[in-house]
Design a protein around this motif. Sequence first.
Motif, mmCIF file in Angstrom:
data_model
loop_
_atom_site.group_PDB
_atom_site.id
_atom_site.type_symbol
_atom_site.label_atom_id
_atom_site.label_comp_id
_atom_site.label_asym_id
_atom_site.label_seq_id
_atom_site.Cartn_x
_atom_site.Cartn_y
_atom_site.Cartn_z
ATOM 1 N N ILE A 163 1.312 6.841 -6.941
ATOM 2 C CA ILE A 163 0.178 7.774 -7.389
ATOM 3 C C ILE A 163 0.475 9.148 -7.039
ATOM 4 C CG2 ILE A 163 -2.136 8.740 -6.541
ATOM 5 C CD1 ILE A 163 -3.000 5.716 -6.259
ATOM 6 N N THR A 164 1.322 9.440 -5.944
ATOM 7 C CA THR A 164 1.862 10.730 -5.558
ATOM 8 C C THR A 164 2.852 11.017 -6.798
ATOM 9 O OG1 THR A 164 1.830 10.369 -3.368
ATOM 10 C CG2 THR A 164 2.957 12.209 -4.054
ATOM 11 N N ARG A 165 3.857 10.063 -7.174
ATOM 12 C CA ARG A 165 4.895 10.551 -8.324
ATOM 13 C C ARG A 165 4.028 10.915 -9.585
ATOM 14 N NH1 ARG A 165 7.777 6.238 -5.757
ATOM 15 N NH2 ARG A 165 7.120 4.908 -7.337
ATOM 16 N N PHE A 166 2.967 10.120 -9.739
ATOM 17 C CA PHE A 166 2.269 10.336 -11.137
ATOM 18 C C PHE A 166 1.654 11.856 -11.036
ATOM 19 C CE2 PHE A 166 -1.733 10.848 -13.273
ATOM 20 C CZ PHE A 166 -1.369 10.162 -14.535
ATOM 21 N N TRP A 167 1.005 12.328 -9.881
ATOM 22 C CA TRP A 167 0.646 13.582 -10.007
ATOM 23 C C TRP A 167 1.731 14.496 -10.041
ATOM 24 C CZ3 TRP A 167 -3.720 14.361 -11.866
ATOM 25 C CH2 TRP A 167 -5.057 13.391 -11.680
ATOM 26 N N GLN A 168 2.800 14.372 -9.205
ATOM 27 C CA GLN A 168 4.123 15.183 -9.361
ATOM 28 C C GLN A 168 4.362 15.390 -10.734
ATOM 29 O OE1 GLN A 168 6.433 13.131 -6.497
ATOM 30 N NE2 GLN A 168 5.737 14.465 -4.736
ATOM 31 N N HIS A 169 4.486 14.321 -11.433
ATOM 32 C CA HIS A 169 5.016 14.385 -12.887
ATOM 33 C C HIS A 169 4.094 15.277 -13.599
ATOM 34 C CE1 HIS A 169 8.532 11.995 -13.342
ATOM 35 N NE2 HIS A 169 7.880 11.077 -12.364
ATOM 36 N N GLY A 189 1.013 15.595 2.151
ATOM 37 C CA GLY A 189 2.255 15.455 2.751
ATOM 38 C C GLY A 189 3.587 15.533 1.839
ATOM 39 N N GLN A 190 3.369 15.136 0.463
ATOM 40 C CA GLN A 190 4.347 15.126 -0.411
ATOM 41 C C GLN A 190 4.342 16.232 -1.559
ATOM 42 O OE1 GLN A 190 6.141 12.621 0.484
ATOM 43 N NE2 GLN A 190 4.734 12.258 1.849
ATOM 44 N N LEU A 191 3.723 17.307 -1.153
ATOM 45 C CA LEU A 191 3.437 18.434 -2.101
ATOM 46 C C LEU A 191 4.182 19.516 -2.059
ATOM 47 C CD1 LEU A 191 -0.429 18.219 -2.619
ATOM 48 C CD2 LEU A 191 1.125 17.074 -3.746
ATOM 49 N N ALA A 192 5.143 19.491 -1.271
ATOM 50 C CA ALA A 192 5.758 20.765 -0.902
ATOM 51 C C ALA A 192 6.617 21.444 -2.101
ATOM 52 C CB ALA A 192 6.937 20.569 0.066
ATOM 53 N N ASP A 193 7.111 20.753 -3.215
ATOM 54 C CA ASP A 193 7.903 21.085 -4.274
ATOM 55 C C ASP A 193 7.169 20.809 -5.492
ATOM 56 O OD1 ASP A 193 10.166 21.791 -2.708
ATOM 57 O OD2 ASP A 193 10.721 19.566 -2.694
ATOM 58 N N ALA A 194 5.840 20.911 -5.518
ATOM 59 C CA ALA A 194 4.983 20.617 -6.787
ATOM 60 C C ALA A 194 3.992 21.884 -6.984
ATOM 61 C CB ALA A 194 4.177 19.152 -6.728
ATOM 62 N N PRO A 195 3.887 22.307 -8.296
ATOM 63 C CA PRO A 195 2.769 23.222 -8.554
ATOM 64 C C PRO A 195 1.459 22.590 -8.643
ATOM 65 C CG PRO A 195 3.943 22.434 -10.499
ATOM 66 C CD PRO A 195 4.724 21.820 -9.450
ATOM 67 N N LEU A 196 0.895 22.141 -7.432
ATOM 68 C CA LEU A 196 -0.414 21.471 -7.315
ATOM 69 C C LEU A 196 -1.291 22.029 -6.220
ATOM 70 C CD1 LEU A 196 -0.656 17.597 -8.039
ATOM 71 C CD2 LEU A 196 -1.808 18.733 -6.269
ATOM 72 N N MET A 197 -2.333 21.983 -6.526
ATOM 73 C CA MET A 197 -3.244 22.373 -5.274
ATOM 74 C C MET A 197 -4.451 21.432 -5.252
ATOM 75 S SD MET A 197 -4.957 25.956 -4.497
ATOM 76 C CE MET A 197 -6.210 26.356 -3.086
ATOM 77 N N ARG A 254 0.870 -1.255 0.002
ATOM 78 C CA ARG A 254 -0.120 0.046 0.066
ATOM 79 C C ARG A 254 0.850 1.092 0.099
ATOM 80 N NH1 ARG A 254 -5.264 1.583 3.929
ATOM 81 N NH2 ARG A 254 -3.454 2.228 5.286
ATOM 82 N N PHE A 255 2.040 1.097 0.707
ATOM 83 C CA PHE A 255 2.727 2.271 0.787
ATOM 84 C C PHE A 255 3.420 2.535 -0.710
ATOM 85 C CE2 PHE A 255 7.338 4.159 0.745
ATOM 86 C CZ PHE A 255 6.886 5.277 1.626
ATOM 87 N N GLU A 256 3.764 1.576 -1.451
ATOM 88 C CA GLU A 256 4.442 1.781 -2.827
ATOM 89 C C GLU A 256 3.156 2.255 -3.620
ATOM 90 O OE1 GLU A 256 6.200 -1.886 -4.366
ATOM 91 O OE2 GLU A 256 7.456 -1.986 -2.476
ATOM 92 N N LEU A 257 2.051 1.832 -3.407
ATOM 93 C CA LEU A 257 0.772 2.339 -4.378
ATOM 94 C C LEU A 257 0.537 3.810 -3.848
ATOM 95 C CD1 LEU A 257 -1.825 2.123 -6.067
ATOM 96 C CD2 LEU A 257 -2.955 1.569 -3.817
ATOM 97 N N PHE A 258 0.522 4.103 -2.759
ATOM 98 C CA PHE A 258 0.432 5.550 -2.331
ATOM 99 C C PHE A 258 1.305 6.487 -3.046
ATOM 100 C CE2 PHE A 258 -2.212 5.309 1.746
ATOM 101 C CZ PHE A 258 -3.345 4.554 0.767
ATOM 102 N N ASP A 259 2.896 6.035 -2.847
ATOM 103 C CA ASP A 259 4.005 6.713 -3.350
ATOM 104 C C ASP A 259 3.921 6.793 -5.026
ATOM 105 O OD1 ASP A 259 6.368 8.045 -2.843
ATOM 106 O OD2 ASP A 259 7.523 6.385 -3.587
#
Length: 988
Positions: free
Chosen positions: A143-149, A179-187, A136-141
């Motif tokens: 998904i987060t990388r996908f939206w960061q890209h 918690g992973q959005l600090a460096d992403a242009p994402l709201m 589940r951690f790998e899944l959450f991670d």
Amino acid sequence: MNASRTESAGFFVGRDDEMRLAEASLAKAAAGRGHVVLIAGSAGIGKTRLAQRLAEKAIAGGFAAHWARCPEEPGAPAYWPWRQLFRSHLDSTGADLLDAIGEADRSVIGAAIPEVLAHRTATGRSPALLDTAQARFELFDAITRFWQHAARRQPVFLIFDDLHCADPTSVRLLAFFAGQLADAPLMLVATYRDTDVFADHPLNDAFADLVRTPGFRRLTLRGLDRQESGQFFCAASGAVADASLVEALHDRTEGNPLFLQETVRLLIEHRDRTGSRAHEQQVLTTIPEGVRNVIAKRVRHLEEGARRVLATAACIGRTFDTELLIWLVADEELVLTSLEAALRARLIEPTKQEGELTFSHVLIRDMLYDDLLAARRQRLHGAIGEWLEAPERGNRASRLAQLAHHFAQAGSHGDAAKALAYARDAAAEAARSFAYEEASRLYRLALSLQREHAADDVALRCDLLLTLGRAEADVGAVEPSRTAFLEAAELARRHGLGDKFERASIGFEQANFRSARSGEASVSLLVDAIKAHERKDAARAELLACLCRAYVYCNLPDEAQRTWRACVTLARELGDPRSLYLALTAITSAGYWPWLLHERLAAGNEAWSIAQASSELEWTLADLMAYRLCDLLRIGDIAALRAALNADRRVSIDLNSLYHQAVVLCFETLLSINEGAFDRAEQQAEGALAIGQRVARDVASTAYGMQMFCIRREQGRLGEVLPAMQLMVRNSPTASLWRPGIALIYAELDMRDAARKEFDALRIAQAQAVPENADALTRACFAAEVCAYLDDAASAATLYCMLHPYAGATLLLDIGGPCLGAADRLLGMLSAVQKHWDAAQKHFIAAMDIDACTGARVWLAHDRHEYAAMLHARGLGDDRPLARSLLDAALADAKSFGMATLVARIETLAARIEACSAELAYPCGLTRREVEVLRLLAIGRNNREIGRVLEISPNTVANHIRSILEKTYTANRTEAAAFANHAGLLDA
């Protein structure tokens, strides 16, 4: 204007603070520092609409926006909101990003988000691994990388609507993701219904993580305020709501946008069905079906017993005492358990008073109350009344209104006489504490009970109507006051109740003059009352004082002055300060009779002294001051005016008189306009309107319109109000009252034909020699300015005669304005139109002296400009230095105050004066252009060369040369050159 339309209608009212905070987060996200905003609130409060508005801002700023709506129905698959986001993104951008993130991440994501596999065939680890914490951690991670890209390609705006309905895993993923959005242009924006988030809700765990996340913000929405509710009504209905309807609408819905939308829809349907706006207050007591469904859904979560307990509490009122509720239900454990459940469901909430609770929205209470059987309601109200009046409850004074309400609602299960007595006592207590609105409500309740249970008691009904009329008058509600006194007068006359007839006649006249109505009806009542009252006492003096004022409002000056003098004589004979005060003030309302100005002011000053010496007369102080303020402004005693304003403000606040609070603000607005403080004046005008609409809507709206007209005129913004004025003239039954204003607007906008048409419609030649009331004086003053613009000498003579009695005074047309500065300015303009130059000059000098002394710098600038215009029109060369000096001073003030229209006029006039000065400086009347041609001609240039130098055509040069030869009496170019040499024109 603030910003929201209804949830579905596409408009946006209010939420300024919330939008400002959310836009700040959006700006930071755009700069690459991701942000998370949670929008909380009850059902229908506008959470989704705020998110939509923010999404519009994001899209306009280059974000890609994707929505996920969490369904309230069970059965949705896990990760459903996230699946919607992936589907939206992949449908709009294709599968390119899937290639960029790599096959490993695609396989992991695809196990939970099938939409990914639909775009790419993935191979890799088994979905079974998702059952482990590591998987589940790998899944959450992943998904987060996908939206960061995705966000690095284009800023991303993600919206989770109704997050409280999301499955727990989706909520956990959201907390991890945030918690992973600090460096992403994402709201990321999520809306949720806080009334549905109980102790064991998965969102509570997520909140604990989110509050530690950088860039997290939670916005909790409350209801719109009253002003925003009025804007909402206008936007939703396309109509303007009066202040009383807005207040009732807001009180009913508490600003909840959904409740507002449904209630406004009911009002619109009522208007469409009946073609009338009557009975709208009654419509507001209906709970719209859509609102009922929302509330019922929340209540259904409770056990049946708890619902019965809440229904009983609803009978007590929106706020209820738990001790009383336990007594009514007779089951303490059931009551406490039910209240705990209702508190968790946010249906009720505690108050600051121990042992007291309140329904979280008035409509929750009303729906529960409406669902009770009528017989049960009556029994409960009777029981509540008995509990409240029990001796052990202590002094009943603080509960009088409650006792009146419950016994009145008890019907056959209560005591009607007791209800009536409590209503009267409660109303009197409210009036003593200056709570006049509450007193009015309770007197109306008493009248209703009297009609139902004591219909034969005429004296009682008369007394109730008289006290109601007084309460309405004290709060400034002049029309309801007038209606109550008139009914009391007719009833007392019919049944021979002489004393009550006198009181009703006096009360009716007081309400009548406050509503600025004609005095005929008042005269009829008062004459009969005086005939029946033979005693020479204080009561007769008061009747005469009222009759004097009624004659003023009939425009009968001889009758008014004769009655006034008889009244003052009687009062002095009686030696009664109150009678003398009322007698003296009776004439102060005759403000449009200029010959009485100084006599009125002397009477007002004496009355003021009497009032100052007697605290018992404090309640009458404000009645005098409205008119005394007018006369102080007319004579230009600004120091006394400001002192009087301060005193009137204190009295109006102490007495809770909204009418006089509005009057004070109106005068402060006029002074601010005169001083050139237009921003401050606009704020004061809006304040006066907000207060005045609560008690005299038409009068307040008219005063506000006049004040804004004056402000916009000076700012050069009359074009903004022209369409509304044109519509009003076309549709209003009182269009004649607005014609002078629209004629003046046309003149100000230099629309000569339209101004002429409206001016002719005023029929100035048929007007009375002296204006008979404030409306007639307003027409004459506005017409005078239009007349000067049209240069209509015949009409100017008529208007001059009408306005000449006001010479030497400031023109204040009514309590609400406008104030037009010294009357001598208009008289000077009318004299100039008739080419009576000496008279015009005297009037302009007088106007400047008056406006300078009163600090009316706006009007002083106008005086100087008009005086300079007159000097220019007179055409004497010796006048030019004075004209230039006047224009320089006027221009300095006009620029500093932002008087755009006057600035343009001054600059145009100054250019004309300079042009005339230059022309007259050359011999033989040669113009500046002709001298330029002559100089070139004298040095041997031909027409083509002269044209090239001066950038004019050879034909124009030839025309100038012909004019030069004629003016200088020369035969040819050689002689013209010689003339130029001898005249010294070649030396310049």
